[in-house]
Design an enzyme around this catalytic site. Structure first.
Site, short mmCIF file in Angstrom:
data_model
loop_
_atom_site.label_atom_id
_atom_site.label_comp_id
_atom_site.label_asym_id
_atom_site.label_seq_id
_atom_site.Cartn_x
_atom_site.Cartn_y
_atom_site.Cartn_z
N ASN A 1 0.94 -1.24 0.10
CA ASN A 1 0.09 0.00 -0.06
C ASN A 1 0.99 1.30 -0.08
O ASN A 1 1.47 1.59 1.00
CB ASN A 1 -1.08 0.09 1.14
CG ASN A 1 -1.68 1.14 1.24
OD1 ASN A 1 -1.76 2.16 0.46
ND2 ASN A 1 -2.07 1.41 2.55
N TRP A 2 0.97 1.89 -1.18
CA TRP A 2 1.90 2.95 -1.34
C TRP A 2 1.36 4.34 -0.62
O TRP A 2 2.10 5.24 -0.62
CB TRP A 2 2.09 3.29 -2.87
CG TRP A 2 3.14 2.05 -3.29
CD1 TRP A 2 3.34 0.99 -2.80
CD2 TRP A 2 3.66 2.27 -4.80
NE1 TRP A 2 4.10 0.25 -3.50
CE2 TRP A 2 4.26 0.97 -5.03
CE3 TRP A 2 3.34 2.93 -5.69
CZ2 TRP A 2 4.92 0.40 -5.92
CZ3 TRP A 2 4.16 2.44 -7.05
CH2 TRP A 2 4.85 1.34 -7.13
N LYS A 3 0.05 4.17 -0.21
CA LYS A 3 -0.55 5.52 0.38
C LYS A 3 -0.23 6.70 -0.78
O LYS A 3 -0.31 6.50 -1.83
CB LYS A 3 0.08 5.92 1.66
CG LYS A 3 0.15 4.54 2.55
CD LYS A 3 0.46 4.81 4.20
CE LYS A 3 0.54 3.34 4.84
NZ LYS A 3 0.16 3.63 6.29
N HIS B 1 -9.59 0.91 4.90
CA HIS B 1 -8.17 1.08 5.59
C HIS B 1 -8.48 1.97 6.65
O HIS B 1 -9.33 2.90 6.60
CB HIS B 1 -7.20 1.61 4.68
CG HIS B 1 -5.64 1.48 4.98
ND1 HIS B 1 -5.24 2.50 5.98
CD2 HIS B 1 -4.78 0.63 4.97
CE1 HIS B 1 -4.13 2.08 6.21
NE2 HIS B 1 -3.75 1.12 5.56
N GLU C 1 -5.25 -5.37 10.57
CA GLU C 1 -4.33 -4.37 10.73
C GLU C 1 -4.54 -3.75 12.16
O GLU C 1 -5.54 -2.47 12.26
CB GLU C 1 -4.23 -3.32 9.41
CG GLU C 1 -3.97 -3.73 8.32
CD GLU C 1 -3.37 -2.70 7.11
OE1 GLU C 1 -2.42 -3.09 6.59
OE2 GLU C 1 -4.01 -1.74 6.95
N GLY D 1 2.28 2.16 10.55
CA GLY D 1 3.29 3.38 10.36
C GLY D 1 4.06 3.73 11.88
O GLY D 1 4.53 4.70 11.72
N GLY E 1 2.89 -1.13 4.22
CA GLY E 1 2.95 0.14 3.93
C GLY E 1 4.13 0.82 3.74
O GLY E 1 4.56 0.51 2.69
N GLY E 2 4.88 1.44 4.52
CA GLY E 2 6.09 1.98 4.32
C GLY E 2 7.37 1.21 3.68
O GLY E 2 8.04 1.77 2.99
#
Ligand code: PEP
Length: 252
Positions: A9-11, A95, A167, A173, A234-235
């Site tokens: 998930n590149w946000k 999300h 999650e 994050g 994510g990150g």
């Protein structure tokens, strides 16, 4: 036998040129990866350039969000059909950042899941508790409410392509990861709920990803838990080599 699914998930990160470069590097690094389904979810304006770069690759594409209507006066939104035509296979729905900052509720999540299926997209339904909810012993109740709300009105045979992502909000994050035991407990709870609600075959086939500060050094122990079938990252998905290491951890 469930094939693990690892999705990035590149946000709201990457410009179009950065997205293409990231996908190009990843493609080269995971060319030989077998026994794992891989997906990247770039920002919606970068889906088409990413899809072009992925044309000769098994890496799938996913949207990060969508509206539940087919079209209309909904400034700033994208529809399921738009995601599908851009080349998406998956779409992330519910999300915690969407729930927290954009007012997403179990009811809107439910509408989105329904629309995703009818457009031929595989939804990745995100659930998870806040730190306060965990500390007050409400993790299972919160996750159950999110599952009941998000999947209200479905029959088991409609959910074949569904992926659930557990999650914990406190792990997203933050660098704090759930221990493998904490994650496994909730994943087991989710599968048991699924079995009670949709039957043993649906529960057995359901892929449940863990998400929340997954990194190359914790991915393997998390994904080797019996009810953890991959990761939503994510990150760490923004660096091709780190994400490739997480993908390799899912296979071994
Ligand atoms: C996410 O955005 O779904 C996520 C799990 O983020 P991170 O890996 O950065 O915690």
């Amino acid at each position: 036998m469930r094939i693990p699914v690892v999705a990035g998930n590149w946000k709201m990160f990457t410009t179009a040129s950065e997205a293409v470069a990231l996908v190009r590097s990843l493609k080269a690094l995971v060319r030989d990866a077998a026994g794992v389904e891989i997906a990247v979810c770039p920002p919606s304006v970068n889906l088409i350039p990413a899809a072009e770069e992925l044309r000769d690759s098994a890496i799938r594409l996913g949207g990060q969000n969508m509206h539940w209507e087919d079209e209309g006066a909904f400034t700033g939104e994208v529809s399921a059909k738009m995601l599908k035509e851009a080349g998406c296979h998956f779409v992330i729905v519910g999300h915690s950042e969407r729930r927290q900052y954009f007012g997403e509720t179990d009811e809107t999540v439910n509408r989105k899941v329904r629309k995703a299926f009818s457009a031929g997209l595989a939804p990745i339904l995100c659930v998870g508790e806040t730190l306060q909810e965990r500390e007050s012993g409400r993790t299972e109740a919160v996750v159950k409410t999110q599952l009941e709300g998000g999947l209200k009105g479905f029959m088991a045979d409609e959910l074949k392509t569904l992926v659930v992502a557990y999650e914990p909000v406190w792990a997203i994050g933050t660098g704090k990861t759930a221990t493998p035991e904490q994650a496994q407990d909730v994943h087991h709870f989710i599968r048991t709920w699924f079995e009670k609600t949709f039957g043993p075959a649906a529960a057995d086939g359901l892929r449940i990803q863990y998400g929340g500060s997954v990194k190359p050094d914790n991915a393997k122990v998390l994904m080797s838990q019996p009810d953890i079938d991959g990761a939503l990252v994510g990150g760490a998905s923004l660096k091709a080599d780190g994400f490739a290491a997480i993908i390799r951890a899912a296979v071994s």
